[in-house]
Motif scaffolding. Structure first.
Motif, PDB file in Angstrom:
ATOM      1  N   GLY A  11     -33.670  -9.553 -42.885  1.00 64.08           N
ATOM      2  CA  GLY A  11     -32.496  -9.793 -42.602  1.00 64.08           C
ATOM      3  C   GLY A  11     -32.165 -10.915 -41.865  1.00 64.08           C
ATOM      4  N   ILE A  15     -28.641 -10.862 -35.340  1.00 61.95           N
ATOM      5  CA  ILE A  15     -29.722 -10.280 -34.516  1.00 61.95           C
ATOM      6  C   ILE A  15     -31.003 -10.927 -35.298  1.00 61.95           C
ATOM      7  N   MET A  35     -30.842 -10.684 -48.579  1.00 64.22           N
ATOM      8  CA  MET A  35     -30.495 -10.560 -50.213  1.00 64.22           C
ATOM      9  C   MET A  35     -29.203 -11.067 -50.550  1.00 64.22           C
ATOM     10  N   THR A  44     -22.483  -8.771 -40.076  1.00 64.49           N
ATOM     11  CA  THR A  44     -22.263  -9.534 -39.116  1.00 64.49           C
ATOM     12  C   THR A  44     -20.801 -10.277 -39.360  1.00 64.49           C
ATOM     13  N   SER A  47     -17.745  -8.722 -38.221  1.00 62.68           N
ATOM     14  CA  SER A  47     -17.705  -7.941 -36.870  1.00 62.68           C
ATOM     15  C   SER A  47     -16.438  -8.599 -36.327  1.00 62.68           C
ATOM     16  N   ILE A  50     -16.539  -9.161 -30.387  1.00 64.18           N
ATOM     17  CA  ILE A  50     -16.071  -8.971 -29.162  1.00 64.18           C
ATOM     18  C   ILE A  50     -17.215  -9.115 -27.836  1.00 64.18           C
ATOM     19  N   ARG A 195     -32.571 -12.877 -51.933  1.00 61.83           N
ATOM     20  CA  ARG A 195     -33.920 -12.063 -52.328  1.00 61.83           C
ATOM     21  C   ARG A 195     -34.036 -11.032 -51.201  1.00 61.83           C
ATOM     22  N   ARG A 196     -34.146  -9.954 -52.205  1.00 56.55           N
ATOM     23  CA  ARG A 196     -34.597  -8.525 -51.537  1.00 56.55           C
ATOM     24  C   ARG A 196     -35.668  -8.234 -51.097  1.00 56.55           C
ATOM     25  N   ALA A 227     -32.367  -4.965 -40.860  1.00 54.27           N
ATOM     26  CA  ALA A 227     -31.745  -4.995 -41.866  1.00 54.27           C
ATOM     27  C   ALA A 227     -30.233  -4.194 -41.800  1.00 54.27           C
ATOM     28  N   HIS A 230     -28.719  -1.202 -43.565  1.00 52.63           N
ATOM     29  CA  HIS A 230     -29.910  -0.828 -44.562  1.00 52.63           C
ATOM     30  C   HIS A 230     -31.313  -0.481 -43.639  1.00 52.63           C
ATOM     31  N   VAL A 255     -11.182  -1.925 -40.058  1.00 50.89           N
ATOM     32  CA  VAL A 255     -10.704  -2.897 -38.932  1.00 50.89           C
ATOM     33  C   VAL A 255      -9.208  -3.306 -39.534  1.00 50.89           C
ATOM     34  N   LEU A 344     -19.873  -1.721 -42.276  1.00 47.07           N
ATOM     35  CA  LEU A 344     -20.739  -0.469 -41.962  1.00 47.07           C
ATOM     36  C   LEU A 344     -21.067  -1.022 -40.660  1.00 47.07           C
ATOM     37  N   TYR A 345     -21.354   0.232 -40.051  1.00 44.93           N
ATOM     38  CA  TYR A 345     -22.275   0.112 -38.684  1.00 44.93           C
ATOM     39  C   TYR A 345     -23.477   0.741 -38.839  1.00 44.93           C
ATOM     40  N   PHE A 374     -23.346  -7.153 -31.434  1.00 43.00           N
ATOM     41  CA  PHE A 374     -23.243  -8.816 -31.863  1.00 43.00           C
ATOM     42  C   PHE A 374     -23.476  -9.298 -30.629  1.00 43.00           C
ATOM     43  N   LYS A 375     -22.477  -8.979 -29.638  1.00 46.40           N
ATOM     44  CA  LYS A 375     -22.726  -9.736 -28.318  1.00 46.40           C
ATOM     45  C   LYS A 375     -23.940  -9.951 -27.787  1.00 46.40           C
TER      46      LYS A 375
HETATM   47  C1  LIG Z   1     -16.335  -3.583 -38.581  1.00 44.58           C
HETATM   48  C2  LIG Z   1     -17.511  -4.096 -37.320  1.00 44.58           C
HETATM   49  C3  LIG Z   1     -16.793  -4.579 -36.107  1.00 44.58           C
HETATM   50  C4  LIG Z   1     -17.853  -4.834 -35.109  1.00 44.58           C
HETATM   51  N1  LIG Z   1     -17.397  -5.488 -33.795  1.00 44.58           N
HETATM   52  C5  LIG Z   1     -18.237  -5.625 -33.064  1.00 44.58           C
HETATM   53  C6  LIG Z   1     -17.808  -6.302 -31.655  1.00 44.58           C
HETATM   54  O1  LIG Z   1     -16.397  -6.714 -31.386  1.00 44.58           O
HETATM   55  N2  LIG Z   1     -18.704  -6.681 -30.858  1.00 44.58           N
HETATM   56  C7  LIG Z   1     -20.152  -6.243 -30.807  1.00 44.58           C
HETATM   57  O2  LIG Z   1     -20.959  -6.503 -30.064  1.00 44.58           O
HETATM   58  N3  LIG Z   1     -20.389  -5.834 -32.119  1.00 44.58           N
HETATM   59  C8  LIG Z   1     -19.785  -5.648 -33.147  1.00 44.58           C
HETATM   60  N4  LIG Z   1     -20.161  -5.288 -34.334  1.00 44.58           N
HETATM   61  C9  LIG Z   1     -21.500  -4.894 -34.438  1.00 44.58           C
HETATM   62  C10 LIG Z   1     -22.169  -6.084 -34.803  1.00 44.58           C
HETATM   63  O3  LIG Z   1     -21.370  -6.986 -35.915  1.00 44.58           O
HETATM   64  C11 LIG Z   1     -23.689  -5.774 -35.242  1.00 44.58           C
HETATM   65  O4  LIG Z   1     -24.437  -5.197 -34.419  1.00 44.58           O
HETATM   66  C12 LIG Z   1     -24.457  -6.930 -35.685  1.00 44.58           C
HETATM   67  O5  LIG Z   1     -23.703  -7.825 -36.674  1.00 44.58           O
HETATM   68  C13 LIG Z   1     -25.624  -6.502 -36.360  1.00 44.58           C
HETATM   69  O6  LIG Z   1     -26.371  -7.808 -36.484  1.00 44.58           O
HETATM   70  P1  LIG Z   1     -27.820  -7.568 -37.518  1.00 44.58           P
HETATM   71  O7  LIG Z   1     -28.203  -8.917 -37.837  1.00 44.58           O
HETATM   72  O8  LIG Z   1     -28.593  -6.280 -37.000  1.00 44.58           O
HETATM   73  O9  LIG Z   1     -27.415  -6.935 -38.937  1.00 44.58           O
HETATM   74  P2  LIG Z   1     -26.435  -7.454 -40.387  1.00 44.58           P
HETATM   75  O10 LIG Z   1     -25.406  -8.476 -39.878  1.00 44.58           O
HETATM   76  O11 LIG Z   1     -26.139  -6.211 -40.916  1.00 44.58           O
HETATM   77  O12 LIG Z   1     -27.772  -8.207 -41.120  1.00 44.58           O
HETATM   78  C14 LIG Z   1     -28.534  -7.420 -41.865  1.00 44.58           C
HETATM   79  C15 LIG Z   1     -29.019  -8.322 -43.059  1.00 44.58           C
HETATM   80  O13 LIG Z   1     -30.269  -7.550 -43.810  1.00 44.58           O
HETATM   81  C16 LIG Z   1     -29.960  -7.802 -45.124  1.00 44.58           C
HETATM   82  N5  LIG Z   1     -30.921  -7.115 -45.778  1.00 44.58           N
HETATM   83  C17 LIG Z   1     -30.728  -5.569 -45.507  1.00 44.58           C
HETATM   84  N6  LIG Z   1     -31.810  -5.050 -46.424  1.00 44.58           N
HETATM   85  C18 LIG Z   1     -32.696  -6.064 -47.064  1.00 44.58           C
HETATM   86  C19 LIG Z   1     -33.658  -6.208 -47.836  1.00 44.58           C
HETATM   87  N7  LIG Z   1     -34.335  -5.159 -48.189  1.00 44.58           N
HETATM   88  N8  LIG Z   1     -33.934  -7.255 -48.121  1.00 44.58           N
HETATM   89  C20 LIG Z   1     -33.542  -8.546 -47.736  1.00 44.58           C
HETATM   90  N9  LIG Z   1     -32.169  -8.737 -46.899  1.00 44.58           N
HETATM   91  C21 LIG Z   1     -31.960  -7.236 -46.515  1.00 44.58           C
HETATM   92  C22 LIG Z   1     -28.476  -7.606 -45.395  1.00 44.58           C
HETATM   93  O14 LIG Z   1     -28.188  -8.574 -46.510  1.00 44.58           O
HETATM   94  C23 LIG Z   1     -28.020  -8.277 -44.078  1.00 44.58           C
HETATM   95  O15 LIG Z   1     -27.491  -9.637 -44.071  1.00 44.58           O
HETATM   96  C24 LIG Z   1     -19.297  -4.513 -35.374  1.00 44.58           C
HETATM   97  C25 LIG Z   1     -19.466  -4.410 -36.650  1.00 44.58           C
HETATM   98  C26 LIG Z   1     -18.678  -4.022 -37.544  1.00 44.58           C
HETATM   99  C27 LIG Z   1     -19.200  -3.511 -39.150  1.00 44.58           C
END
Ligand SMILES: Cc1cc2nc3c(=O)[nH]c(=O)nc-3n(C[C@H](O)[C@H](O)[C@H](O)COP(=O)(O)OP(=O)(O)OC[C@H]3O[C@@H](n4cnc5c(N)ncnc54)[C@H](O)[C@@H]3O)c2cc1C
Length: 434
Positions: A11, A15, A35, A44, A47, A50, A195-196, A227, A230, A255, A344-345, A374-375
């Motif tokens: 991912g 984060i 991927m 992300t 998002s 906020i 790439r997955r 991920a 996922h 949203v 998705l959350y 996100f924050k």
């Molecule tokens: C509509 C919405 C509004 C939000 N608003 C806020 C907010 O206002 N404030 C806040 O603090 N948080 C907010 N969030 C939450 C915040 O956006 C997420 O907690 C944060 O972006 C998660 O980041 P991440 O890096 O964990 O995951 P992601 O951004 O989901 O990244 C995971 C990545 O993993 C990759 N991946 C998954 N499986 C595989 C695999 N098998 N092989 C290769 N790649 C893979 C995916 O392609 C993806 O890019 C919101 C979320 C959403 C959906």
């Protein structure tokens, strides 16, 4: 020939990129595999980004407050150049309405006072001075559009709120992730896109590396599941779900983006508002728009989906949310053409994240971000890097969880509160508020 890294990060969302940055700073050779075509293109990118400090637990509040200092000082924190420019933190502040649903914010106030977080009590007059277009009638409890009494005031007015100046939003969450990618690369980190990860190789109870969908084999003694929605699929790939007491699942969210009402320039003069009386949070959006999301009132239900196959079209959830925000801003027009996002959350059982090791040696997870992490990306990156160093040094994190001293806030974070083995935390809001 297999490629070899110290750590593979599955991912490249906000984060995953923050973890790469922190591990690279500590001299680990990292590879993020995503991927999608670029960093931050997953959940992300949609998002609301906020930045706020009000959470229902003391530890949750401390994490959010600690990260605030990195957002304020973003370019120094990153210590790198980025040809795309840098994301901007709009520090509008956040007003949280005192409602029956949040117990007049008593618990939140206890935490912010314990941590010395600035806040002001606003009465009705002060709220209307800042938001003169607001109707403060009570509509609580929030209802579904098809329920009797939807949109009808239920008596009395919201009596006040708490304003937190250390809050706002990030203009472009995808750009913020790109910034972190460049920061990680400047310290030696590598990223591969499109790439997955289709297999996680485990031998004798320890992770050995991953296999990508084009057959590439990457050897690594450390693999981290970041991920997003996922995460459950990736944990299952590794067999890391065997001992988890807290699970994660992908929950669909809509949203709403609406033009500001004609009587107020919300884009310029608005702020973040958390309003559990109508079950909605909102913030200014570029182009003098209002962005409105759900605070997950009970009546709305939770739509658990397969992250590889879900409906990306707007539904009644969009209309319900638009009508709810219009309860506060009565002159707001609702356009016929729906605009906003569907994404998705990655929700954990108690809407509190999991930042932890696993039952597989060398396999770690940063997941269950439940729409509210996100924050926290800057602090999550540091926490995960320290947890990984702690685990790889031979400490038993499960029986003696890492005590993580925050960088900017005088607080030691007990990582047992974000363990996969914890009991469901009854103090959580069990909503996006965390
Ligand atoms: C509509 C919405 C509004 C939000 N608003 C806020 C907010 O206002 N404030 C806040 O603090 N948080 C907010 N969030 C939450 C915040 O956006 C997420 O907690 C944060 O972006 C998660 O980041 P991440 O890096 O964990 O995951 P992601 O951004 O989901 O990244 C995971 C990545 O993993 C990759 N991946 C998954 N499986 C595989 C695999 N098998 N092989 C290769 N790649 C893979 C995916 O392609 C993806 O890019 C919101 C979320 C959403 C959906």
């Amino acid at each position: 020939m297999a490629q070899k890294y110290d750590a593979v990060i599955i991912g490249a969302g906000i984060i995953g990129a923050a973890i790469a940055f922190e591990l690279s700073k500590r001299g680990r050779r990292t590879l993020n595999v995503d991927m999608l075509p670029a960093a931050g293109y997953g959940s992300t990118s949609n998002s609301c980004a906020i930045i706020r400090v009000h959470y229902s637990t003391l530890d949750g509040t401390a994490l959010a407050y600690d990260s605030y200092f990195d957002w304020v000082d973003w370019q120094n924190y990153l210590d790198c150049a980025d040809e795309s420019g840098f994301s901007v933190f709009h520090q509008t502040g956040c007003l949280v309405m005192k409602t029956a649903g949040n117990g007049g914010l008593k618990r939140v106030l206890k935490h912010v006072e314990a941590l010395g977080i600035a806040h002001e009590h606003w009465g009705r007059e002060q709220i209307l001075r800042r938001l003169p277009h607001y109707d403060l009638s009570c509509f609580s409890p929030p209802k579904r559009m098809d329920e009797e009494g939807f949109g009808e005031p239920t008596g009395g007015e919201v009596q006040g709120g708490v304003f937190f100046p250390t809050a706002g939003y990030i203009s472009d969450p995808q750009l913020a992730t790109h910034n972190l990618q460049r920061a990680a690369e400047a310290k030696g980190g590598r990223f591969v896109f499109n790439r997955r990860v289709v297999e996680i190789v485990v031998a004798h109870g320890h992770v050995q590396g991953v296999i990508l969908d084009d057959g590439t084999k990457v050897d690594a003694a450390i693999v981290i599941n970041v991920a997003g929605p996922h995460s459950a699929k990736v944990n299952a790939l590794a067999g890391a779900d065997a001992d988890m007491r807290i699970s994660t699942k992908a929950v669909r969210q809509e949203v709403v983006h609406l033009p500001s009402p004609p009587d107020f320039d919300f884009g310029e003069r608005g702020l973040v508002v958390s309003d559990s009386d109508i079950g909605i949070y909102c913030r200014p959006e570029i182009g003098n728009h209002v962005l409105a999301g759900s605070e997950d009132p009970e009546c709305d239900g939770r739509e658990v989906v397969d992250p590889d196959d879900f409906n990306r079209d707007f539904t009644d959830q969009w209309t319900t949310q638009a009508l709810r925000i219009a309860q506060r801003m009565p002159k707001m027009g609702i356009p016929g053409r729906m605009s906003g996002v569907v994404d998705l959350y990655d929700v954990s059982d108690d809407w509190i994240p999991i930042y932890d090791k696993s039952c597989i040696g060398g396999f770690y997870m940063a997941c269950g971000s439940s729409g509210n992490q996100f924050k926290n990306a800057p602090v999550a990156g540091k926490l995960m890097a320290e947890l990984i160093e702690y685990g790889e040094a031979g400490n038993d994190h499960d029986s003696k969880p890492l005590q993580f001293a925050l960088q900017h806030v005088d607080h030691v974070f007990d990582t047992a509160t974000v363990s996969r083995l914890r009991k469901i935390n009854p103090d959580s809001s069990f909503s996006v508020l965390g």
